[in-house]
Write a protein that holds these residues in place. Structure first.
Motif, PDB file in Angstrom:
ATOM      1  N   GLY A  67       0.792  -1.226   0.000  1.00  0.00           N
ATOM      2  CA  GLY A  67       0.000   0.000   0.000  1.00  0.00           C
ATOM      3  C   GLY A  67       0.827   1.279   0.000  1.00  0.00           C
ATOM      4  N   LYS A  68       2.144   1.155  -0.054  1.00  0.00           N
ATOM      5  CA  LYS A  68       2.992   2.343  -0.013  1.00  0.00           C
ATOM      6  C   LYS A  68       3.034   3.049  -1.372  1.00  0.00           C
ATOM      7  CE  LYS A  68       6.033   0.687   3.695  1.00  0.00           C
ATOM      8  NZ  LYS A  68       7.424   0.305   4.061  1.00  0.00           N
ATOM      9  N   ILE A  69       2.905   4.364  -1.338  1.00  0.00           N
ATOM     10  CA  ILE A  69       2.979   5.187  -2.548  1.00  0.00           C
ATOM     11  C   ILE A  69       4.220   6.067  -2.464  1.00  0.00           C
ATOM     12  CG2 ILE A  69       1.856   7.037  -3.874  1.00  0.00           C
ATOM     13  CD1 ILE A  69      -0.812   5.912  -2.995  1.00  0.00           C
ATOM     14  N   HIS A  70       5.009   6.055  -3.523  1.00  0.00           N
ATOM     15  CA  HIS A  70       6.252   6.817  -3.541  1.00  0.00           C
ATOM     16  C   HIS A  70       5.952   8.312  -3.363  1.00  0.00           C
ATOM     17  CE1 HIS A  70      10.194   8.271  -4.828  1.00  0.00           C
ATOM     18  NE2 HIS A  70      10.633   7.025  -4.757  1.00  0.00           N
ATOM     19  N   THR A  71       6.651   8.957  -2.464  1.00  0.00           N
ATOM     20  CA  THR A  71       6.364  10.355  -2.162  1.00  0.00           C
ATOM     21  C   THR A  71       6.648  11.290  -3.335  1.00  0.00           C
ATOM     22  OG1 THR A  71       8.593  10.540  -1.208  1.00  0.00           O
ATOM     23  CG2 THR A  71       6.772  10.082   0.313  1.00  0.00           C
ATOM     24  N   LYS A  72       7.618  10.959  -4.169  1.00  0.00           N
ATOM     25  CA  LYS A  72       7.972  11.808  -5.308  1.00  0.00           C
ATOM     26  C   LYS A  72       7.236  11.425  -6.577  1.00  0.00           C
ATOM     27  CE  LYS A  72      11.894  13.349  -8.140  1.00  0.00           C
ATOM     28  NZ  LYS A  72      13.373  13.261  -8.360  1.00  0.00           N
ATOM     29  N   PHE A  73       7.249  10.123  -6.924  1.00  0.00           N
ATOM     30  CA  PHE A  73       6.695   9.674  -8.202  1.00  0.00           C
ATOM     31  C   PHE A  73       5.205   9.369  -8.141  1.00  0.00           C
ATOM     32  CE2 PHE A  73      11.202   8.013  -8.354  1.00  0.00           C
ATOM     33  CZ  PHE A  73      11.674   9.065  -9.127  1.00  0.00           C
ATOM     34  N   LYS A  74       4.653   9.296  -6.922  1.00  0.00           N
ATOM     35  CA  LYS A  74       3.231   9.004  -6.720  1.00  0.00           C
ATOM     36  C   LYS A  74       2.823   7.686  -7.395  1.00  0.00           C
ATOM     37  CE  LYS A  74       2.374  12.659  -4.304  1.00  0.00           C
ATOM     38  NZ  LYS A  74       2.074  12.515  -2.855  1.00  0.00           N
ATOM     39  N   SER A  75       3.686   6.701  -7.319  1.00  0.00           N
ATOM     40  CA  SER A  75       3.411   5.362  -7.852  1.00  0.00           C
ATOM     41  C   SER A  75       3.387   4.369  -6.699  1.00  0.00           C
ATOM     42  CB  SER A  75       4.494   4.952  -8.855  1.00  0.00           C
ATOM     43  OG  SER A  75       5.753   4.816  -8.204  1.00  0.00           O
ATOM     44  N   PRO A  76       2.655   3.237  -6.866  1.00  0.00           N
ATOM     45  CA  PRO A  76       2.706   2.178  -5.847  1.00  0.00           C
ATOM     46  C   PRO A  76       4.037   1.449  -5.963  1.00  0.00           C
ATOM     47  CG  PRO A  76       1.317   1.513  -7.669  1.00  0.00           C
ATOM     48  CD  PRO A  76       1.731   2.932  -7.951  1.00  0.00           C
ATOM     49  N   SER A  77       5.078   2.069  -5.481  1.00  0.00           N
ATOM     50  CA  SER A  77       6.455   1.672  -5.779  1.00  0.00           C
ATOM     51  C   SER A  77       6.821   0.270  -5.300  1.00  0.00           C
ATOM     52  CB  SER A  77       7.423   2.692  -5.191  1.00  0.00           C
ATOM     53  OG  SER A  77       7.134   2.936  -3.821  1.00  0.00           O
ATOM     54  N   THR A  78       6.496  -0.047  -4.059  1.00  0.00           N
ATOM     55  CA  THR A  78       6.870  -1.362  -3.526  1.00  0.00           C
ATOM     56  C   THR A  78       6.115  -2.477  -4.240  1.00  0.00           C
ATOM     57  OG1 THR A  78       7.253  -0.362  -1.351  1.00  0.00           O
ATOM     58  CG2 THR A  78       7.051  -2.762  -1.443  1.00  0.00           C
ATOM     59  N   ALA A  79       4.824  -2.282  -4.465  1.00  0.00           N
ATOM     60  CA  ALA A  79       4.025  -3.286  -5.178  1.00  0.00           C
ATOM     61  C   ALA A  79       4.539  -3.469  -6.601  1.00  0.00           C
ATOM     62  CB  ALA A  79       2.552  -2.871  -5.190  1.00  0.00           C
ATOM     63  N   THR A  80       4.977  -2.378  -7.231  1.00  0.00           N
ATOM     64  CA  THR A  80       5.519  -2.459  -8.588  1.00  0.00           C
ATOM     65  C   THR A  80       6.774  -3.321  -8.617  1.00  0.00           C
ATOM     66  OG1 THR A  80       4.633  -0.287  -9.217  1.00  0.00           O
ATOM     67  CG2 THR A  80       6.488  -1.112 -10.498  1.00  0.00           C
ATOM     68  N   LEU A  81       7.648  -3.127  -7.646  1.00  0.00           N
ATOM     69  CA  LEU A  81       8.890  -3.903  -7.598  1.00  0.00           C
ATOM     70  C   LEU A  81       8.621  -5.383  -7.320  1.00  0.00           C
ATOM     71  CD1 LEU A  81      11.212  -1.458  -5.588  1.00  0.00           C
ATOM     72  CD2 LEU A  81      11.246  -1.926  -8.051  1.00  0.00           C
ATOM     73  N   ILE A  82       7.688  -5.661  -6.420  1.00  0.00           N
ATOM     74  CA  ILE A  82       7.409  -7.055  -6.053  1.00  0.00           C
ATOM     75  C   ILE A  82       6.756  -7.811  -7.209  1.00  0.00           C
ATOM     76  CG2 ILE A  82       6.061  -8.555  -4.535  1.00  0.00           C
ATOM     77  CD1 ILE A  82       6.399  -6.396  -2.352  1.00  0.00           C
ATOM     78  N   THR A  83       5.698  -7.235  -7.792  1.00  0.00           N
ATOM     79  CA  THR A  83       5.018  -7.921  -8.900  1.00  0.00           C
ATOM     80  C   THR A  83       5.937  -8.023 -10.116  1.00  0.00           C
ATOM     81  OG1 THR A  83       4.024  -5.817  -9.597  1.00  0.00           O
ATOM     82  CG2 THR A  83       2.699  -7.247  -8.176  1.00  0.00           C
ATOM     83  N   GLY A  84       6.730  -6.992 -10.358  1.00  0.00           N
ATOM     84  CA  GLY A  84       7.676  -7.023 -11.477  1.00  0.00           C
ATOM     85  C   GLY A  84       8.711  -8.112 -11.318  1.00  0.00           C
ATOM     86  N   ALA A  85       9.214  -8.296 -10.093  1.00  0.00           N
ATOM     87  CA  ALA A  85      10.227  -9.325  -9.845  1.00  0.00           C
ATOM     88  C   ALA A  85       9.665 -10.721 -10.117  1.00  0.00           C
ATOM     89  CB  ALA A  85      10.718  -9.228  -8.397  1.00  0.00           C
ATOM     90  N   PHE A  86       8.428 -10.965  -9.690  1.00  0.00           N
ATOM     91  CA  PHE A  86       7.811 -12.279  -9.945  1.00  0.00           C
ATOM     92  C   PHE A  86       7.593 -12.503 -11.440  1.00  0.00           C
ATOM     93  CE2 PHE A  86       6.656 -12.354  -5.400  1.00  0.00           C
ATOM     94  CZ  PHE A  86       6.971 -13.679  -5.109  1.00  0.00           C
TER      95      PHE A  86
END
Length: 446
Positions: free
Chosen positions: A318-337
């Protein structure tokens, strides 16, 4: 949980472009050849069948997205609809749908990247398909980490390239046919109706992301107006293009040869041009898989974000990047899988597994429309499907038929992911992190 909001930056054109980006990719540039084997000269009919089913479901997405314009799309819709049958039912169904949907984006993203590898080999045959798939995966995750405002510029540009390439393919094919028109070829349907539906199930891979637009509803400037319009127009555009490509393909290359081509559309044009057009289409195939990959991988993190807000996934999602306003952690996790999944190198199986999970979600969304028509009769609907419940019912029936023609291994793989979703639901339920639906949907009017 202190809920952060995504940035509203997407216009109607951005949403339409995103929808076309997600829908035109590996499904048309790569799987056309695979689908030609069971469909034969009737390939264009398979495109129309798959497209008709997709349009019925797209209308359901359009109605629900106008009612609930939030990140999470199908997860939110099913939560709202099935909760009217009981809070526990709503929680369970929505959790499984959300998990399945997030998995679908991961699986299909991997398949699209493998499709990119096939077209990259058209220019650089010395490197493996998997190598190119991993490279695109890393680039896609990086772009999405930087935020959708940055990614949309890349998507809009490449969408123009691939639509132009498909139109070029159609025009050149019509002007320089090498074989008889499909309806005059013998045998027209070598495997009968079953072959048509088997091909439609394969082609459905290219149309499963009709929900790509609805997953970014929270980032639309005017979601109530633009999300339904963009969804319907994007799927209508793609269905017409797909049918035209299906017709032209079998007038250029025999249907027993088309499945053997790694880059079927580009290779088919080699018979009518000196090479410039086929090279351009191959380049467009690369552009198509890049944008399709972006369109696919945009959705998964946003579904994870919606689930995390309710305590049905780890709070890091549920974390949103403070600068890019993207769901940054979820993006990295799903992308890695997704990147790990490309290492299988099996495009057909990965694609079929993605289709199964998508079709199950589509059934749930169509059912959600039916439930809400009865349970929430007086709720405002900025967009309402014409014809009563005809289109949702046709969407359910058509989707069930497509399921029967999928690879059994893919069905088992998809079913295993759904069972995993049930386990995840009960894990978080036991942990006591679930929040009420009302707390999640209490958002500001836009």
């Amino acid at each position: 949980m202190n809920q952060q909001n995504l940035k509203r930056s997407l216009s109607f054109l951005d949403l339409y472009s995103l929808g076309v980006a997600a829908l035109i990719g590996t499904g048309i540039f790569v799987l056309t050849g695979i689908a030609a084997k069971p469909a034969g000269a009737g390939l264009f009919l398979s495109f129309l069948i798959a497209g008709g089913i997709a349009i019925c479901t797209a209308l359901s997405f359009a109605e629900l997205s106008a009612m609930y314009p939030q990140a999470g799309a199908s997860y939110v819709y099913c939560k709202k609809a099935f909760s009217t049958l009981g809070q526990g039912t709503g929680n369970l169904v929505a959790s499984v749908v959300g998990w399945t949907l997030m998995t679908q984006y991961i699986v299909v993203g991997a398949a699209v990247w493998l499709g990119f590898g096939l077209y990259a080999q058209f220019f650089l045959p010395g490197l493996s398909v998997t190598f190119w798939a991993v490279i695109l995966g890393v680039l896609t995750v990086t772009l999405l980490y930087l935020g959708i405002s940055f990614s949309k510029s890349v998507i809009n540009l490449l969408v123009i390239v691939k639509v132009f390439a498909l139109l070029l393919f159609v025009v050149l094919g019509i002007l320089h046919p090498q074989l008889a028109m499909p309806i005059h070829q013998t045998p027209f349907l070598p495997q009968g109706f079953g072959g048509l539906m088997a091909a439609a199930a394969i082609i459905a891979f290219g149309q499963i992301h009709i929900d790509a637009i609805t997953t970014v509803a929270e980032e639309a400037k005017n979601p109530y107006r633009d999300i339904p319009r963009a969804t319907v127009w994007a799927i209508a555009t793609v269905v017409v293009l797909y049918a035209l490509v299906g017709w032209v393909s079998v007038t250029l290359v025999p249907t027993d040869v088309l499945p053997t081509l790694k880059a079927p559309l580009a290779s088919a044009l080699n018979v009518v041009t000196s090479g410039w057009a086929s090279s351009f289409v191959a380049a467009a195939g690369i552009a198509a898989t890049i944008t399709s990959g972006l369109g696919c991988m945009i959705g998964g993190p946003r579904v994870g974000l919606a689930m995390a807000r309710e305590g049905q996934l780890w709070s890091s999602f549920g974390k949103i990047h403070t600068k890019f306003k993207s769901p940054s952690t979820a993006t990295l996790i799903t992308g890695a899988f997704a990147i790990l999944l490309t290492l299988t190198g099996n495009l057909s199986l990965v694609a079929s597994a993605g289709v199964f999970t998508a079709l199950m979600v589509f059934i749930a969304v169509n059912v959600a429309v039916i439930i809400l028509r009865y349970k929430e009769k007086h709720t405002k609907r900025p967009f309402k499907i014409p014809g009563g419940l005809l289109f949702p019912i046709l969407g359910i029936a058509g989707t069930i038929v497509e399921l029967f023609y999928l690879d059994p291994k893919a069905i088992l793989m998809g079913a295993a992911w759904m069972v995993t979703g049930i386990i995840v639901y009960f894990f978080f339920k036991k942990a006591g992190t679930h929040q009420s639906f009302d707390s999640m949907t209490d958002h500001k009017k836009v």
